[in-house]
Design a protein around this motif. Sequence first.
Motif, mmCIF file in Angstrom:
data_model
loop_
_atom_site.group_PDB
_atom_site.id
_atom_site.type_symbol
_atom_site.label_atom_id
_atom_site.label_comp_id
_atom_site.label_asym_id
_atom_site.label_seq_id
_atom_site.Cartn_x
_atom_site.Cartn_y
_atom_site.Cartn_z
ATOM 1 N N ALA A 3 81.341 -20.214 38.847
ATOM 2 C CA ALA A 3 80.634 -19.130 38.163
ATOM 3 C C ALA A 3 79.894 -19.650 36.931
ATOM 4 C CB ALA A 3 81.622 -18.035 37.778
ATOM 5 N N SER A 4 80.487 -20.599 36.226
ATOM 6 C CA SER A 4 79.844 -21.161 35.034
ATOM 7 C C SER A 4 78.571 -21.911 35.398
ATOM 8 C CB SER A 4 80.801 -22.103 34.304
ATOM 9 O OG SER A 4 81.924 -21.398 33.848
ATOM 10 N N VAL A 5 78.633 -22.701 36.454
ATOM 11 C CA VAL A 5 77.451 -23.452 36.879
ATOM 12 C C VAL A 5 76.343 -22.492 37.289
ATOM 13 C CG1 VAL A 5 76.556 -24.992 38.669
ATOM 14 C CG2 VAL A 5 78.698 -25.534 37.516
ATOM 15 N N ALA A 6 76.685 -21.481 38.043
ATOM 16 C CA ALA A 6 75.679 -20.508 38.479
ATOM 17 C C ALA A 6 75.073 -19.764 37.287
ATOM 18 C CB ALA A 6 76.292 -19.529 39.462
ATOM 19 N N ALA A 7 75.887 -19.467 36.284
ATOM 20 C CA ALA A 7 75.391 -18.737 35.118
ATOM 21 C C ALA A 7 74.514 -19.616 34.228
ATOM 22 C CB ALA A 7 76.562 -18.190 34.318
ATOM 23 N N LEU A 8 74.772 -20.917 34.200
ATOM 24 C CA LEU A 8 74.025 -21.806 33.316
ATOM 25 C C LEU A 8 72.690 -22.244 33.895
ATOM 26 C CD1 LEU A 8 76.913 -24.028 31.945
ATOM 27 C CD2 LEU A 8 75.673 -22.225 30.749
ATOM 28 N N LEU A 9 72.531 -22.197 35.204
ATOM 29 C CA LEU A 9 71.266 -22.581 35.806
ATOM 30 C C LEU A 9 70.217 -21.500 35.551
ATOM 31 C CD1 LEU A 9 72.156 -24.076 39.285
ATOM 32 C CD2 LEU A 9 71.121 -25.243 37.366
ATOM 33 N N PRO A 10 68.983 -21.910 35.322
ATOM 34 C CA PRO A 10 67.919 -20.921 35.134
ATOM 35 C C PRO A 10 67.761 -20.050 36.384
ATOM 36 C CG PRO A 10 67.150 -23.123 34.583
ATOM 37 C CD PRO A 10 68.492 -23.275 35.193
ATOM 38 N N GLN A 11 67.373 -18.802 36.184
ATOM 39 C CA GLN A 11 67.275 -17.877 37.302
ATOM 40 C C GLN A 11 65.904 -17.902 37.977
ATOM 41 O OE1 GLN A 11 69.992 -16.332 38.469
ATOM 42 N NE2 GLN A 11 70.958 -17.604 36.920
ATOM 43 N N GLU A 12 64.863 -18.286 37.246
ATOM 44 C CA GLU A 12 63.538 -18.323 37.848
ATOM 45 C C GLU A 12 63.394 -19.588 38.688
ATOM 46 O OE1 GLU A 12 60.324 -17.625 35.182
ATOM 47 O OE2 GLU A 12 61.454 -16.131 34.059
ATOM 48 N N SER A 13 62.769 -19.474 39.826
ATOM 49 C CA SER A 13 62.731 -20.581 40.776
ATOM 50 C C SER A 13 62.010 -21.808 40.222
ATOM 51 C CB SER A 13 62.089 -20.142 42.086
ATOM 52 O OG SER A 13 60.754 -19.760 41.868
ATOM 53 N N GLU A 14 60.969 -21.614 39.424
ATOM 54 C CA GLU A 14 60.257 -22.763 38.858
ATOM 55 C C GLU A 14 61.161 -23.554 37.929
ATOM 56 O OE1 GLU A 14 56.846 -21.329 36.851
ATOM 57 O OE2 GLU A 14 55.791 -20.763 38.679
ATOM 58 N N HIS A 15 61.893 -22.854 37.082
ATOM 59 C CA HIS A 15 62.774 -23.519 36.130
ATOM 60 C C HIS A 15 63.948 -24.167 36.844
ATOM 61 C CE1 HIS A 15 60.394 -21.899 32.941
ATOM 62 N NE2 HIS A 15 60.652 -20.652 33.310
ATOM 63 N N ARG A 16 64.462 -23.506 37.854
ATOM 64 C CA ARG A 16 65.563 -24.069 38.632
ATOM 65 C C ARG A 16 65.094 -25.348 39.338
ATOM 66 N NH1 ARG A 16 70.291 -21.228 41.445
ATOM 67 N NH2 ARG A 16 69.708 -19.635 39.972
ATOM 68 N N ARG A 17 63.879 -25.304 39.871
ATOM 69 C CA ARG A 17 63.309 -26.484 40.524
ATOM 70 C C ARG A 17 63.187 -27.636 39.540
ATOM 71 N NH1 ARG A 17 57.503 -25.680 41.103
ATOM 72 N NH2 ARG A 17 57.669 -26.454 38.999
ATOM 73 N N ASP A 18 62.758 -27.347 38.313
ATOM 74 C CA ASP A 18 62.615 -28.386 37.303
ATOM 75 C C ASP A 18 63.961 -29.004 36.945
ATOM 76 O OD1 ASP A 18 59.930 -27.862 37.296
ATOM 77 O OD2 ASP A 18 59.968 -26.677 35.439
ATOM 78 N N VAL A 19 64.987 -28.195 36.853
ATOM 79 C CA VAL A 19 66.324 -28.709 36.539
ATOM 80 C C VAL A 19 66.802 -29.638 37.645
ATOM 81 C CG1 VAL A 19 68.758 -28.062 36.284
ATOM 82 C CG2 VAL A 19 66.997 -26.789 35.063
ATOM 83 N N VAL A 20 66.639 -29.221 38.883
ATOM 84 C CA VAL A 20 67.072 -30.047 40.009
ATOM 85 C C VAL A 20 66.246 -31.327 40.077
ATOM 86 C CG1 VAL A 20 67.245 -30.153 42.522
ATOM 87 C CG2 VAL A 20 67.954 -28.093 41.315
ATOM 88 N N ARG A 21 64.936 -31.228 39.878
ATOM 89 C CA ARG A 21 64.078 -32.404 39.909
ATOM 90 C C ARG A 21 64.464 -33.407 38.825
ATOM 91 N NH1 ARG A 21 58.683 -30.922 38.012
ATOM 92 N NH2 ARG A 21 59.741 -31.328 36.065
ATOM 93 N N ASP A 22 64.709 -32.912 37.613
ATOM 94 C CA ASP A 22 65.093 -33.810 36.526
ATOM 95 C C ASP A 22 66.448 -34.460 36.793
ATOM 96 O OD1 ASP A 22 62.748 -33.185 35.266
ATOM 97 O OD2 ASP A 22 63.668 -31.721 33.890
ATOM 98 N N TYR A 23 67.371 -33.720 37.379
ATOM 99 C CA TYR A 23 68.676 -34.276 37.724
ATOM 100 C C TYR A 23 68.532 -35.391 38.758
ATOM 101 C CZ TYR A 23 73.253 -34.733 39.843
ATOM 102 O OH TYR A 23 74.412 -35.245 40.364
ATOM 103 N N LEU A 24 67.708 -35.162 39.773
ATOM 104 C CA LEU A 24 67.519 -36.182 40.801
ATOM 105 C C LEU A 24 66.813 -37.411 40.243
ATOM 106 C CD1 LEU A 24 66.588 -33.940 43.852
ATOM 107 C CD2 LEU A 24 68.761 -35.105 43.392
ATOM 108 N N ARG A 25 65.863 -37.217 39.346
ATOM 109 C CA ARG A 25 65.196 -38.349 38.706
ATOM 110 C C ARG A 25 66.188 -39.162 37.876
ATOM 111 N NH1 ARG A 25 59.485 -35.825 36.525
ATOM 112 N NH2 ARG A 25 58.461 -35.768 38.565
ATOM 113 N N HIS A 26 67.061 -38.470 37.176
ATOM 114 C CA HIS A 26 68.078 -39.153 36.376
ATOM 115 C C HIS A 26 68.997 -39.979 37.267
ATOM 116 C CE1 HIS A 26 71.084 -39.874 33.326
ATOM 117 N NE2 HIS A 26 71.985 -39.424 34.164
#
Length: 62
Positions: free
Chosen positions: A18-41
């Motif tokens: 529940a914490s992970v789901a709550a901390l991720l951005p809700q808008e798809s563009e922002h969520r995509r950016d978070v995932v992209r940055d994580y994969l780049r890291h």
Amino acid sequence: MADPWWAFLCAVLCTAIASVAALLPQESEHRRDVVRDYLRHRERMYRLRRELPRQQAQGRIE
């Protein structure tokens, strides 16, 4: 009497999910950016772990 370790474990896992789901951005563009940055890291860390032994073997890093 048996300890309810499984109930505690279930509660901890549910809270973590529940914490992970709550901390991720809700808008798809922002969520995509978070995932992209994580994969780049992850890719950057993989490359560094792979290249460091080569550089040490060549005597570039002590």
